[in-house]
Design a protein around this motif. Sequence first.
Motif, short mmCIF file in Angstrom:
data_model
loop_
_atom_site.label_atom_id
_atom_site.label_comp_id
_atom_site.label_asym_id
_atom_site.label_seq_id
_atom_site.Cartn_x
_atom_site.Cartn_y
_atom_site.Cartn_z
N THR A 1 0.86 -1.17 0.00
CA THR A 1 0.00 0.00 0.00
C THR A 1 0.90 1.23 0.00
OG1 THR A 1 -1.72 -1.16 1.25
CG2 THR A 1 -1.80 1.25 1.24
N ALA A 2 0.73 2.10 -0.97
CA ALA A 2 1.58 3.29 -1.06
C ALA A 2 0.88 4.36 -1.89
CB ALA A 2 2.92 2.94 -1.70
N TYR A 3 1.24 5.61 -1.59
CA TYR A 3 0.61 6.76 -2.22
C TYR A 3 1.65 7.78 -2.65
CZ TYR A 3 -3.34 4.69 0.25
OH TYR A 3 -4.27 3.81 0.73
N LEU A 4 1.28 8.58 -3.61
CA LEU A 4 2.15 9.67 -4.05
C LEU A 4 2.29 10.72 -2.94
CD1 LEU A 4 3.75 11.10 -6.31
CD2 LEU A 4 1.57 12.14 -7.03
N ASN A 5 1.19 11.06 -2.32
CA ASN A 5 1.17 12.05 -1.24
C ASN A 5 -0.15 11.89 -0.49
OD1 ASN A 5 -0.81 13.40 -2.84
ND2 ASN A 5 0.84 14.47 -3.93
N GLU A 6 -0.35 12.73 0.53
CA GLU A 6 -1.55 12.59 1.35
C GLU A 6 -2.81 12.95 0.57
OE1 GLU A 6 -3.19 13.96 5.75
OE2 GLU A 6 -1.04 14.03 5.31
N ARG A 7 -2.70 13.79 -0.42
CA ARG A 7 -3.87 14.16 -1.22
C ARG A 7 -4.44 12.95 -1.96
NH1 ARG A 7 -2.69 19.40 -4.79
NH2 ARG A 7 -4.90 19.04 -5.27
N GLU A 8 -3.58 12.00 -2.33
CA GLU A 8 -4.04 10.83 -3.07
C GLU A 8 -4.73 9.81 -2.15
OE1 GLU A 8 -2.45 7.16 -5.86
OE2 GLU A 8 -1.02 8.32 -4.69
N MET A 9 -4.48 9.89 -0.87
CA MET A 9 -4.96 8.87 0.08
C MET A 9 -6.46 8.97 0.33
SD MET A 9 -2.13 9.01 3.11
CE MET A 9 -0.37 8.73 2.78
N PRO A 10 -7.09 7.83 0.67
CA PRO A 10 -8.40 7.90 1.32
C PRO A 10 -8.23 8.58 2.68
CG PRO A 10 -7.85 5.65 0.64
CD PRO A 10 -6.61 6.46 0.53
N TYR A 11 -9.32 8.71 3.41
CA TYR A 11 -9.27 9.42 4.69
C TYR A 11 -8.85 8.48 5.82
CZ TYR A 11 -11.51 13.14 2.10
OH TYR A 11 -11.79 14.12 1.17
N TRP A 12 -7.59 8.04 5.74
CA TRP A 12 -7.06 7.15 6.76
C TRP A 12 -7.08 7.83 8.14
CZ3 TRP A 12 -6.27 2.16 6.37
CH2 TRP A 12 -5.97 1.59 5.11
N LYS A 13 -7.43 7.05 9.16
CA LYS A 13 -7.44 7.55 10.53
C LYS A 13 -6.17 7.17 11.29
CE LYS A 13 -11.32 7.77 12.73
NZ LYS A 13 -12.58 7.43 13.45
N ILE A 14 -5.18 6.63 10.57
CA ILE A 14 -3.95 6.11 11.18
C ILE A 14 -2.80 7.05 10.82
CG2 ILE A 14 -2.41 4.12 11.38
CD1 ILE A 14 -4.77 2.46 10.15
N THR A 15 -2.25 7.71 11.81
CA THR A 15 -1.18 8.68 11.55
C THR A 15 -0.01 8.05 10.82
OG1 THR A 15 -1.81 9.91 13.54
CG2 THR A 15 0.39 10.32 12.65
N ALA A 16 0.40 6.85 11.26
CA ALA A 16 1.57 6.20 10.66
C ALA A 16 1.36 5.91 9.17
CB ALA A 16 1.90 4.91 11.41
N VAL A 17 0.14 5.58 8.78
CA VAL A 17 -0.14 5.36 7.36
C VAL A 17 0.02 6.67 6.59
CG1 VAL A 17 -1.93 4.76 5.68
CG2 VAL A 17 -1.63 3.37 7.74
N ARG A 18 -0.54 7.73 7.12
CA ARG A 18 -0.47 9.03 6.43
C ARG A 18 0.96 9.53 6.30
NH1 ARG A 18 -5.38 12.94 6.57
NH2 ARG A 18 -7.14 11.51 6.73
N GLU A 19 1.79 9.23 7.28
CA GLU A 19 3.15 9.78 7.29
C GLU A 19 4.18 8.90 6.60
OE1 GLU A 19 4.00 10.58 11.39
OE2 GLU A 19 2.78 12.41 11.41
N THR A 20 3.94 7.59 6.51
CA THR A 20 4.99 6.70 5.99
C THR A 20 4.60 5.89 4.76
OG1 THR A 20 4.38 4.85 7.45
CG2 THR A 20 5.96 6.46 8.31
N PHE A 21 3.31 5.71 4.48
CA PHE A 21 2.93 4.88 3.34
C PHE A 21 2.96 5.71 2.05
CE2 PHE A 21 0.61 1.01 5.32
CZ PHE A 21 1.69 0.81 6.17
N LEU A 22 4.15 6.18 1.73
CA LEU A 22 4.39 7.01 0.56
C LEU A 22 5.39 6.29 -0.34
CD1 LEU A 22 4.84 10.34 2.53
CD2 LEU A 22 2.80 9.65 1.24
N HIS A 23 5.26 6.47 -1.65
CA HIS A 23 6.16 5.80 -2.59
C HIS A 23 7.63 6.08 -2.27
CE1 HIS A 23 3.12 4.18 -5.24
NE2 HIS A 23 2.53 5.36 -5.35
N SER A 24 7.90 7.24 -1.74
CA SER A 24 9.29 7.63 -1.46
C SER A 24 9.83 7.05 -0.15
CB SER A 24 9.38 9.15 -1.39
OG SER A 24 8.51 9.67 -0.39
N HIS A 25 8.98 6.39 0.62
CA HIS A 25 9.38 5.94 1.96
C HIS A 25 9.81 4.46 1.92
CE1 HIS A 25 9.32 5.26 6.30
NE2 HIS A 25 9.27 6.58 6.45
#
Length: 211
Positions: free
Chosen positions: A71-95
């Motif tokens: 599971t990975a995203y370009l940035n937070e704008r691409e994400m669904p409305y995750w309620k998990i801080t760690a997902v929002r901050e680390t599940f990025l293609h660059s991470h």
Amino acid sequence: MSDDYQRRSYGAIPVGTGQKPGVVVVDFQLGFTDAQYPLGGAPLVMRALENTARLLEVARRHGVPVAVCNTAYLNEREMPYWKITAVRETFLHSHPSTRLDPRIHDPAYDLQVTKKGPSIFFETGVANYFTKERVDTVIVTGCNTSGCIRGTALDSFSLRYRTLVPEDCVGDIEEQPHRDNLRDIGRRYVDVVDLAFCTDFIERWARRNSG
């Protein structure tokens, strides 16, 4: 299963196995399997990782289709409305946490996809791949049981696959939601089995098709 659910016929009919297996491996990325990351290293997830590696050795040896995802995203704008801080901050293609764990990934064999929601089947092409390969029975492995495993199992059911979830090849952060969700999907949609059942199914399928 409680007596009341049994009286109302929940879980009365097994799903069983069909003509050809396929394996999906959900989110065994470093973010879940490496303890240096906020969501990483849960004991049930690590047990599932080890058992899934054993299952995949058998599956690949016999030519069973395997699809793996992170599971990975370009940035937070691409994400669904995750309620998990760690997902929002680390599940990025660059991470680095989004890289698949090498213990379960064979780049030369596996279909690899990046998913954007809970299910490996949602807008990924995995179902199209399994259609081409004539898979009718899906073995679901990965993490977490109460989230992406449950989502994948429901989509597998909805896509009309026979669906097997080996208890020892899926994991969660805590045991109670792991058990609760397996119980619930086992009443309705899937057969909850184990690694031994799945390897035996694959071996029997391979013998049947060896001639």
